[in-house]
Design a protein around this motif. Sequence first.
Motif, PDB file in Angstrom:
ATOM      1  N   ARG A   1      38.144  41.588  46.181  1.00  0.00           N
ATOM      2  CA  ARG A   1      37.552  40.294  47.035  1.00  0.00           C
ATOM      3  C   ARG A   1      38.338  39.327  47.712  1.00  0.00           C
ATOM      4  N   GLN A   2      39.662  39.998  47.115  1.00  0.00           N
ATOM      5  CA  GLN A   2      40.658  39.380  48.135  1.00  0.00           C
ATOM      6  C   GLN A   2      40.982  40.002  49.219  1.00  0.00           C
ATOM      7  N   TRP A   3      40.946  41.592  49.633  1.00  0.00           N
ATOM      8  CA  TRP A   3      41.042  41.630  51.038  1.00  0.00           C
ATOM      9  C   TRP A   3      39.508  41.320  51.559  1.00  0.00           C
ATOM     10  N   GLY A   4      38.507  41.148  51.523  1.00  0.00           N
ATOM     11  CA  GLY A   4      37.395  40.645  51.891  1.00  0.00           C
ATOM     12  C   GLY A   4      37.967  39.552  52.300  1.00  0.00           C
ATOM     13  N   LEU A   5      38.149  38.533  52.042  1.00  0.00           N
ATOM     14  CA  LEU A   5      38.307  37.115  51.976  1.00  0.00           C
ATOM     15  C   LEU A   5      39.662  37.370  53.032  1.00  0.00           C
ATOM     16  N   LYS A   6      39.932  37.794  52.886  1.00  0.00           N
ATOM     17  CA  LYS A   6      41.003  37.763  53.688  1.00  0.00           C
ATOM     18  C   LYS A   6      40.753  37.901  55.817  1.00  0.00           C
ATOM     19  N   GLY A   7      39.413  39.396  55.136  1.00  0.00           N
ATOM     20  CA  GLY A   7      39.405  39.925  56.295  1.00  0.00           C
ATOM     21  C   GLY A   7      37.970  38.744  57.253  1.00  0.00           C
ATOM     22  N   LEU A   8      37.231  38.263  56.219  1.00  0.00           N
ATOM     23  CA  LEU A   8      36.696  36.650  56.412  1.00  0.00           C
ATOM     24  C   LEU A   8      37.531  35.811  58.041  1.00  0.00           C
TER      25      LEU A   8
END
Length: 329
Positions: A134-141
């Motif tokens: 989730r952390q990496w997903g948010l950073k990607g967005l």
Amino acid sequence: MNFKDNETGRLNRVIDLESILENLSGIYNIDDTENIPKGDMPGDKIKIGESHIKKAQIILPRLLKMLVPILNENPNKRAVVAVCGGSGVGKSEIASLLSYYLNKLNIGSYTLSGDNYPHRIPKYNDAERLRVFRQWGLKGLIAGGEYIGDRPQILMELQKENQDSNPELVNKYPWLAIYQRSGRSGLKNYLGTSNEINFDEISGIISQFKNGADSIYLRRMGREESELWYEAVDFMDKNVIIIEWTHSNNDNLLGVDIPILLNSTPQETLEHRRARNRDGAVDSPFTMMVLEIEQKLLISQAAKAKLIVSKSGDILSYEEFINVMVKQQ
């Protein structure tokens, strides 16, 4: 066949491979599989069936042909075997059987579970995997300029429902593809790496064992905070450690002599996990993602395996293995 010193229990002379192979049929009878010593992971459910026995008996003579020369060359008559593969492929069962057969041949063997060596107990490691995704997903967005409008709220709702990793929702929320792709990338940098697992500790155990240690402290990890301890294990009469573990052919693990890969497709793995009811989220999109990443990691390391065994028990060359996996994708 006895190649050991009667007082110490140690191997004290060269093992005769031919005589061992000639006597294999005499060790295959098993009165009760429940009495076979299993791996050392607390609470692990291991149920040995006919398919495991058949596969172990296919592996054993081939293993011995590789193992005996290594034992004869090692000054302490010791070697390390790894049984790796995806979740539910039968690592624990087959490793236990191989240890059982080796012990009946007077080649002392101990089955070690690598699942004792993540940095975190299972529930915290599962939580950390999800946090990383989730952390990496948010950073990607955010990096893509897509974390806008009502998307943060939608994403929070999807997270509460554990559906934020569901690829089927990309059609409804196209921006979710960026989130999932970035999250998967972060998860790949965590799963099966030193961020998740204490490879140095297991490599140290292997080194101690091969250098002749009589006793080694081994880690035990249950599912709760209070279930973490060490036991001094007597290796005086042991010649082989068999490590059963998804990651026992990992590049970060040092000192393994003979890696054996038990192959299965992600779908076969998932079906087995469902049948065994290993955990409540077994068929969740996130679990599927974890299994797929682990499968790709196993494939990337398969070239190092000394023996590759299919789900049906066929011995595969590396080229045959790759062809099978390409067809199944």
